[in-house]
Design an enzyme around this catalytic site. Structure first.
Site, mmCIF file in Angstrom:
data_model
loop_
_atom_site.group_PDB
_atom_site.id
_atom_site.type_symbol
_atom_site.label_atom_id
_atom_site.label_comp_id
_atom_site.label_asym_id
_atom_site.label_seq_id
_atom_site.Cartn_x
_atom_site.Cartn_y
_atom_site.Cartn_z
ATOM 1 N N GLU A 93 0.821 -1.356 0.136
ATOM 2 C CA GLU A 93 -0.072 -0.085 0.169
ATOM 3 C C GLU A 93 0.863 1.373 -0.054
ATOM 4 O OE1 GLU A 93 -1.506 3.375 1.912
ATOM 5 O OE2 GLU A 93 -1.540 1.939 3.555
ATOM 6 N N ARG B 117 7.435 5.951 1.075
ATOM 7 C CA ARG B 117 7.156 4.605 0.222
ATOM 8 C C ARG B 117 7.376 4.841 -1.044
ATOM 9 N NH1 ARG B 117 2.077 1.864 3.719
ATOM 10 N NH2 ARG B 117 3.058 1.932 5.800
#
Length: 426
Positions: A349, A391
């Site tokens: 995610e 991320r």
């Protein structure tokens, strides 16, 4: 917060829908509290009417020259009874408020059944997963080998789950943030906004982080009521708190770059390697405030705006719709974008995009004035990561790595990199 009328008139339906989220609504408790509230409110109103009538009788008796002491005594006694009932009513209303504040948002009809993230439904995939002709490294090994990442020094300075970046890798991280905010403001019509990194409890309550998720927040030790923000969603959305926005100013679309802080109290031992789940990270938050009839079109639009970043960076990803058991407390419907990480050989995610409908707006009293009726109505609020910068850096490092441990800079980031096309060990 759910509409009070919804609970009063559709309690069984609400309870059934909340089961999709794994939440058991205590219907008997609600019915008992509501009956007690109604009874005390009726008694309070009866005493108020009786006191009003007696007060009128005093004036009439005085006009006739009659002795009013007995009526005065009655009014005084009624006043004492009324004050006691008002206190009872306030107490039961507070219990009802605390009860309703703990109820999550009702999921949208599109939300699939499921217990956790393994039951989320894939909607689409984008991009080709690269096949490497060498053993891939994860971002920790890549970053430490080139001297661009240090978790050891961060732990010495602060503690675990922090990172230090330096050199061209730090610049790549900054370039990603700048590219993301530029894309959203220049191409998608968002207004850039800069907000405080600390908020008060009322702000966290408004977006649903308090009181349920207090342990996931960092509380500032101070004589002031302040918390570090877990996401820019909190300060940005709270701009509309206790406000009535003119219809013609909608939709409101904000893009905010900020540092975020999360204690991650429930995730110890999970995803603790490297930068994936840290206490401090940076993110571009997309927030929209819209009229109710436009909110689900806005959710598709906002999610698409986050996808543009991944596509521009040529990062393979998939879009999933969260099942009920994985859906957040305040959300009615959420899409997750999951980027492919070669170092983990799986999708992870990188963005969540949610429609909260009027749930947050009711907690914040965030409204707009309807042009047709002239009356204030609750806004629908949405937000999403566009994207989590750390991320995204992980994804770029792992997907753009070379056999010698160097990292190619994605083409769209070259204008931000000061001539660096490849990041490697000095």
């Amino acid at each position: 917060m759910l509409e009070a009328k919804l609970l009063r008139t559709q309690l069984d339906d609400v309870a059934a829908k909340l089961k999709i989220k794994g939440f058991t609504l205590e219907k008997d408790k609600y019915i008992s509290l509501e009956a007690e509230r109604k009874q005390i409110q009726t008694q309070t109103e009866t005493l108020q009417n009786e006191r009003n009538q007696k007060s009128k009788a005093i004036g009439q008796a005085k006009a006739k020259g009659e002795d009013v002491q007995a009526i005065l005594d009655e009014v005084s006694g009624l006043g004492d009874k009324l004050k006691a009932k008002q206190d009872e009513l306030e107490a039961v209303q507070l219990r009802m408020q605390l009860f309703t504040e703990s109820i999550p948002n009702v999921p949208h009809a599109d939300v699939p059944l499921g217990k956790d993230e393994t039951d989320n439904i894939e909607v689409s995939q984008w991009g080709e997963i690269k096949k490497f002709d060498f053993d891939v490294k994860d971002h920790v090994e890549l970053g430490e080998n080139m001297g661009g990442l240090s978790f050891e020094n961060a732990a010495k300075i602060t503690g675990s789950r922090f990172a230090i970046m330096q050199g061209p890798l730090a610049r790549l991280h900054r370039a990603l943030a700048q590219f993301m905010i530029d894309t959203q403001t220049d191409k998608h019509g968002y207004t850039e906004i800069n907000v405080p990194l600390m908020v008060n409890s009322e702000s966290l309550f408004g977006t649903g982080q308090l009181p349920k998720f207090a342990e996931d927040q960092f509380k500032v030790e101070s004589d002031k009521d302040l918390w570090l923000i877990p996401t820019a969603e909190v300060p940005v959305t709270n701009i509309a708190r206790d406000a009535i926005i003119p219809d013609e100013q909608l939709p409101k679309k904000y893009a905010c770059y900020s540092v975020c802080f999360r204690s991650e109290a429930g995730s110890y031992g999970k995803d603790t390697r490297g930068m994936f789940r840290q206490h401090q990270f940076e993110k571009i938050e997309l927030v929209q405030m819209v009229k109710p009839e436009n909110s689900y079109a806005a959710l598709e639009e906002l999610t698409g705006h986050a996808e543009v970043i991944l596509q521009s960076l040529q990062l393979p990803y998939r879009k999933v719709i969260l099942c009920g058991g994985d859906l957040g407390f305040s959300s009615a419907k959420t899409y997750d974008l999951e980027v492919w990480l070669p170092g983990q050989e799986r999708y992870r995610e990188i963005s969540s995009c949610s429609n909260f409908e009027s749930f947050q707006a009711r907690r914040m009293q965030a409204r707009y004035r309807d042009l047709a009726t002239g009356k204030p109505e609750y806004l629908h609020t949405l937000n999403g990561s566009g994207l989590a910068v750390g991320r995204t850096l992980i994804a770029v490092m792992e997907n753009y790595q070379n056999a010698d441990g160097s990292i190619n800079v994605p083409e769209v980031l070259l204008p931000y990199m000061g001539g660096h096309k490849v990041i490697k060990k000095p």
